[in-house]
Scaffold this active site. Structure first.
Site, PDB file in Angstrom:
ATOM      1  N   HIS A   1      -9.470  -7.308   4.594  1.00 40.37           N
ATOM      2  CA  HIS A   1      -8.115  -6.929   4.438  1.00 40.37           C
ATOM      3  C   HIS A   1      -6.954  -8.593   3.958  1.00 40.37           C
ATOM      4  CE1 HIS A   1      -3.589  -7.096   5.218  1.00 40.37           C
ATOM      5  NE2 HIS A   1      -3.664  -5.144   5.149  1.00 40.37           N
TER       6      HIS A   1
ATOM      7  N   SER B   1       6.401  -0.517   4.500  1.00 38.19           N
ATOM      8  CA  SER B   1       5.870  -0.038   3.167  1.00 38.19           C
ATOM      9  C   SER B   1       6.029   1.149   2.685  1.00 38.19           C
ATOM     10  CB  SER B   1       4.667  -0.576   1.708  1.00 38.19           C
ATOM     11  OG  SER B   1       3.583   0.024   3.090  1.00 38.19           O
TER      12      SER B   1
ATOM     13  N   HIS C   1       1.033 -10.151   1.278  1.00 38.88           N
ATOM     14  CA  HIS C   1      -0.238 -10.636   1.942  1.00 38.88           C
ATOM     15  C   HIS C   1      -0.298 -12.241   2.125  1.00 38.88           C
ATOM     16  CE1 HIS C   1      -1.648  -5.806   2.250  1.00 38.88           C
ATOM     17  NE2 HIS C   1       0.037  -6.160   3.019  1.00 38.88           N
TER      18      HIS C   1
ATOM     19  N   ASN D   1      -0.466  -0.814   8.288  1.00 39.47           N
ATOM     20  CA  ASN D   1       0.515  -0.502   9.661  1.00 39.47           C
ATOM     21  C   ASN D   1       0.807   0.399   9.766  1.00 39.47           C
ATOM     22  OD1 ASN D   1       3.565  -0.083   9.049  1.00 39.47           O
ATOM     23  ND2 ASN D   1       2.267  -1.989   7.798  1.00 39.47           N
TER      24      ASN D   1
ATOM     25  N   GLU E   1      -4.410 -10.061   3.039  1.00 40.87           N
ATOM     26  CA  GLU E   1      -3.680 -11.055   4.017  1.00 40.87           C
ATOM     27  C   GLU E   1      -4.766 -11.829   5.081  1.00 40.87           C
ATOM     28  OE1 GLU E   1      -1.047  -9.614   7.424  1.00 40.87           O
ATOM     29  OE2 GLU E   1      -1.747 -11.329   8.296  1.00 40.87           O
TER      30      GLU E   1
ATOM     31  N   CYS F   1       3.541 -10.227  13.795  1.00 42.89           N
ATOM     32  CA  CYS F   1       5.507  -9.596  13.265  1.00 42.89           C
ATOM     33  C   CYS F   1       6.500  -8.991  14.086  1.00 42.89           C
ATOM     34  CB  CYS F   1       4.935  -9.513  11.542  1.00 42.89           C
ATOM     35  SG  CYS F   1       6.540  -8.226  10.992  1.00 42.89           S
TER      36      CYS F   1
ATOM     37  N   HIS G   1       0.941  -0.857  -0.083  1.00 41.33           N
ATOM     38  CA  HIS G   1       0.001   0.197  -0.030  1.00 41.33           C
ATOM     39  C   HIS G   1       0.724   1.393  -0.091  1.00 41.33           C
ATOM     40  CE1 HIS G   1      -3.394  -2.343   0.421  1.00 41.33           C
ATOM     41  NE2 HIS G   1      -3.591  -3.326   1.768  1.00 41.33           N
TER      42      HIS G   1
END
Ligand code: SF4
Length: 280
Positions: free
Chosen positions: A122, A264, A72, A223, A124, A193, A40
């Site tokens: 989302h 990202s 993802h 995120n 993922e 993560c 993104h």
């Protein structure tokens, strides 16, 4: 004015790995199409498009021979479709997302129902739900699990990898408390993560000592939004994609400005914001 750049910033290892796999593939095949944007972040997606790595929104739009799965990941349905269409599949799914997928597969094989702490739409989470084979639900609140059909005998709880540690811990303990009377076994797997957690912890600390926090990331980045929420709870915070979006009025009376980034946001974009602030 003093600027403080987070130690953990720029692209995360999962996205760096994906970019390097895609770059090698485009050299071999000339063009690679990613199912959805790699990240993104419009800056990075546009830069990759110039070198022949272009995003498509659906598998039917793929014109070349190579379909890349983004960090993802995807569910098994997409892999079957790619096989039917005889596409070469380049899988850049982040190893951390692969671990979450493996946890789901193992639990489904052992007759668990799965609850994913995450955003239902989302990409993922959509992929992970696919591996749960109709035995999965994705929610952000325990109350949303009411009316979820028959009570689970075995319940597995995992998280979307970029959720916050504190929110997941609170969600999991609440779910265990709610289900422990009816379920025979409840298993909580920490699929968060580490890199995301380190950024969240560092952002919370920095927000405590800076008058303004700039979060660098795309509006659509999960995120980056999380970092925005964490910092906003402590101090004035703005989300920007690039240095061009920094409004001079935000920084005019500030002496300490902290800069954090989503996973990202490319390093050069982060450095550009720091350089711009220091030039003022
Ligand atoms: S944020 Fe974490 S899980 Fe997502 S791609 Fe980066 S390293 Fe992987």
């Amino acid at each position: 004015m003093r600027t403080e750049k987070a130690q953990h910033s720029g692209l995360c290892f999962g996205i760096r790995r994906a970019v390097s796999l895609l770059t090698a593939a485009v050299q071999e095949y000339g063009m690679v199409e990613t199912l959805g944007p790699l990240v993104h972040n419009r800056f990075l997606v546009d830069r990759l498009a110039v070198s022949g790595i272009r995003p498509v929104t659906a598998i039917e739009q793929i014109e070349g021979e190579v379909m890349a799965i983004t960090t993802h990941g995807v569910g098994p349905g997409i892999l079957s479709l790619a096989k039917e269409r005889r596409l070469r599949v380049l899988d850049t799914t982040c190893p951390i997302v692969c671990d979450a997928r493996k946890a789901i597969q193992d639990m489904v094989a052992s007759d668990f129902d799965i609850v994913i702490f995450g955003e239902e739409g989302h990409s993922e989470v959509v992929g992970l739900l696919g591996w749960a084979q109709n035995r999965g639900r994705a929610v952000l609140e325990v109350r949303d699990l009411k009316n979820a059909g028959r009570p689970a005998q075995r319940l597995g709880i995992i998280a979307q990898t970029t959720q916050s540690y504190f929110s997941f811990a609170r969600f999991a303990s609440c779910l265990v408390a709610n289900f422990s009377r009816q379920a025979r076994e409840i298993r909580v797997v920490n699929t968060l993560c580490r890199e995301t957690r380190l950024r969240q912890e560092e952002a919370a600390q920095m927000a405590g000592r800076n008058e303004l926090m700039l979060v660098i990331g795309d509006q659509a980045s999960a995120n980056a939004s999380r970092l925005l929420g964490i910092c906003s709870a402590v101090t004035e915070t703005r989300l920007v994609e690039t240095a061009r979006e920094v409004d001079i009025s935000w920084v005019a009376d500030k002496h300490r400005i902290g800069i954090v980034s989503g996973t990202s946001a490319p390093d050069e974009v982060v450095d550009e914001v720091v350089t711009y602030l220091e030039s003022l």
